[in-house]
Design an enzyme around this catalytic site. Structure first.
Site, PDB file in Angstrom:
ATOM      1  N   HIS A 171       0.781  -1.332  -0.057  1.00  0.00           N
ATOM      2  CA  HIS A 171       0.015   0.137  -0.006  1.00  0.00           C
ATOM      3  C   HIS A 171       0.848   1.421  -0.150  1.00  0.00           C
ATOM      4  O   HIS A 171       0.242   2.238  -0.068  1.00  0.00           O
ATOM      5  CB  HIS A 171      -0.952   0.136   1.161  1.00  0.00           C
ATOM      6  CG  HIS A 171      -0.075  -0.296   2.581  1.00  0.00           C
ATOM      7  ND1 HIS A 171      -0.794   0.006   3.835  1.00  0.00           N
ATOM      8  CD2 HIS A 171       1.097  -0.451   2.680  1.00  0.00           C
ATOM      9  CE1 HIS A 171      -0.010  -0.237   4.715  1.00  0.00           C
ATOM     10  NE2 HIS A 171       1.102  -0.604   4.210  1.00  0.00           N
ATOM     11  N   HIS A 172       2.094   1.291  -0.085  1.00  0.00           N
ATOM     12  CA  HIS A 172       2.963   2.358   0.224  1.00  0.00           C
ATOM     13  C   HIS A 172       3.495   2.967  -1.247  1.00  0.00           C
ATOM     14  O   HIS A 172       3.960   4.027  -1.346  1.00  0.00           O
ATOM     15  CB  HIS A 172       4.106   2.197   0.900  1.00  0.00           C
ATOM     16  CG  HIS A 172       3.866   1.992   2.316  1.00  0.00           C
ATOM     17  ND1 HIS A 172       2.998   2.828   3.118  1.00  0.00           N
ATOM     18  CD2 HIS A 172       4.285   0.932   3.389  1.00  0.00           C
ATOM     19  CE1 HIS A 172       3.135   2.600   4.546  1.00  0.00           C
ATOM     20  NE2 HIS A 172       3.557   1.246   4.610  1.00  0.00           N
ATOM     21  N   ALA A 173       3.493   2.014  -2.465  1.00  0.00           N
ATOM     22  CA  ALA A 173       3.876   2.575  -3.593  1.00  0.00           C
ATOM     23  C   ALA A 173       3.115   3.840  -4.117  1.00  0.00           C
ATOM     24  O   ALA A 173       1.817   3.768  -3.963  1.00  0.00           O
ATOM     25  CB  ALA A 173       3.779   1.428  -4.468  1.00  0.00           C
TER      26      ALA A 173
END
Length: 527
Positions: A171-173
């Site tokens: 979920h950080h990209a």
């Protein structure tokens, strides 16, 4: 005869109006009746657990996916799952539905072998430290994204009610760069696929880190509502997710952040989670839900700081399941891999409506799972050096400060061997500096006390969970912990060699025939 056979076997009417009592085909009742079990699909890209981030101490271990799959099959949950898929790899065009073409082109070309030639691109796309370049990085990204895209397509088609992709949840990209161990945001790609059919999608994130990449992608949209439960201290990665960050433009109030502090337990977490999600579903009325189940919110995670049990983590999944809304479940963080695999296996059982015993099934990965809680806790609290010593490796103890000077040479420090008197402990000056300066945040345990050091480097973050800080030197040089000396152990016979060294030193220094027996040098013993 042929004509008579055709008359009695096939209808002469185009619309089969003369079928009479023979009836017509009906939809499968399992998918129609409200009381029937939901159809569950499970997505496991073949070989996804064989990838490695290329650094021995990197906390992200894709091998946890192989452990999870082995436990799922070992418990027989594959017999309860309706469909198990080996999804195809995501295509470049599918990845570019969200990500910049230049960034995808970089991921498709970069390798450890040409990293030096692409150094400028590696820096600009943030593929450093947390997100290193490793072998087959592009294939790994396509596997993860392919699973979430396949799950979303099945949900849109109504072919499944619950779709599970534990290899997803990165979920950080961001659109044009990597972040927080994540290169391609499979969640955003999956939600974009769901939006082709579903008017409103609710995204729920129970990873200990804020789901900043997904929030950023839909910050201005009212068709996707994001809800993230995460640790927030200001310096804990990624440093975002304040309570008053709630969207912008059309997306105003369609972004909800629930910042939490260290040590939250099952009761507090579930009370907050059920209250917030219950009211959110009632008000927003989503037509589909995406649930990110990052397992680093469990207690004893290497990078986490919460105190959740697997049962409480699974109860969050069960609570969302009961809304009977098309549901996509993905993985995420989780760095104590024996706990990650247990957790996701248990949640797979919850989603298929099955119960599993506490005893683990026999798998090829049995050595990774100690037989009991007591043995597991003992193993978790050991330092890296103690593990090396038990394995009998030649490198045992090499991580400690080594003394390369002569035995009788003066050394002003806590390892001093020939000080005249006890040296007082010197306060440590300066704090560890985070990577890239004070504004650079990295994944790991945050510090909440005033004046505490900032985020540590990747190597320090990993070791922080396994090594204790060295205590201040006391009057005696022996510093034992739990019956195990912190100094380097001596083999049998070394004490005799030490006595011989003392005799030779005394013989060479006749001007000091009666040395003080209470000097620190004489008290340097191993406990």
């Amino acid at each position: 005869m042929v004509r008579k056979f055709e008359t009695y076997t096939f209808s002469s009417s185009r619309h089969f109006s003369d079928r009479g009592a023979n009836g017509i085909a009906q939809p499968i009742t399992e998918h129609v009746n409200a009381h029937s079990r939901p159809i569950v699909s499970y997505y496991f890209p073949k070989g996804v657990g064989e990838h490695h981030y290329g650094q021995e101490r990197h906390p992200m271990k894709p091998h946890r996916l192989s452990l999870t799959n082995a436990l799922v099959i070992g418990y027989g949950l594959d017999k309860q799952i309706h469909n198990i898929y080996n999804p195809r790899l995501a295509t470049r065009e599918e990845l570019e539905n969200y990500h910049d073409p230049d960034y995808i082109d970089f991921l498709s070309r970069v390798t450890p072998g040409n990293a030096d030639q692409m150094k400028h691109l590696i820096d600009s796309f943030n593929c450093v430290e947390d997100c290193p370049v490793f072998s087959d990085i592009y294939q790994f990204c396509r596997m993860s994204a392919g699973g979430s895209l396949a799950a979303a397509r099945k949900l849109c088609a109504g072919a499944t009610d619950i779709a599970i992709n534990w290899s997803g949840g990165l979920h950080h990209a961001k659109r044009g760069e990597a972040s927080g161990f994540c290169y391609v945001n499979d969640i955003v790609l999956g939600i974009l696929e769901l939006l082709k059919y579903h008017p409103r999608v609710l995204y729920i994130d129970i990873d200990i880190h804020h789901g900043d990449g997904v929030e950023l992608a839909f910050y201005h949209s009212n068709r996707v509502m994001t809800v993230s439960f995460h640790k927030y201290t200001g310096d804990f990665f990624p440093g975002t997710g304040k309570l008053d960050d709630n969207g912008s433009g059309l997306g105003k109030h369609f972004c909800l952040n629930v910042p939490l502090k260290d040590g939250i337990d099952d009761d507090m977490y579930l009370t907050v989670f059920k209250t917030v999600i219950g009211d959110t579903v009632t008000a927003y009325q989503p037509t589909s839900i995406v649930l990110q189940c990052g397992a680093d919110s469990l207690g004893l995670d290497r990078l986490g700081a919460f105190n959740l049990s697997i049962a409480a983590h699974g109860e969050c999944v069960n609570f969302v399941r009961k809304f009977n809304v098309p549901l996509m479940v993905v993985g995420g963080g989780g760095y104590t891999i024996k706990n990650v695999s247990r957790c996701w296996t248990y949640e797979t059982a919850v989603l298929v409506g099955a119960e599993v015993p506490d005893e683990l099934p026999s798998t090829v990965y049995d050595p990774r799972f100690p037989p009991g809680l007591e043995e597991w806790l003992e193993e978790e609290t050991k330092t890296a050096e103690e593990r090396e010593e038990e394995r009998g490796t030649a490198a045992a103890g090499e991580g400690r400060d080594d003394r390369t000077m002569a035995r009788n040479e003066f050394f002003d420090g806590e390892n001093d061997q020939d000080q005249d008197d006890v040296v007082e402990a010197k306060p440590k000056t300066g704090a560890r500096r985070g990577r890239g300066g004070a504004t650079k945040r990295t994944r790991g345990r945050g510090r909440t006390k005033a004046g505490a050091p900032g985020p540590s480097s990747l190597r320090e973050e990993v070791e922080e969970d396994t090594e204790e800080s060295t205590p201040a030197p006391a009057a005696k040089k022996s510093r034992a912990r739990g019956g195990r000396a912190r100094g380097r152990g001596r083999a049998k016979g070394q004490d005799k060699d030490k006595d011989k060294d003392k005799e030779s030193v005394n013989a060479e220094t006749p001007t000091n025939p009666d040395p003080d027996p209470s000097t620190p040098m004489d008290l340097d013993v191993d406990v």
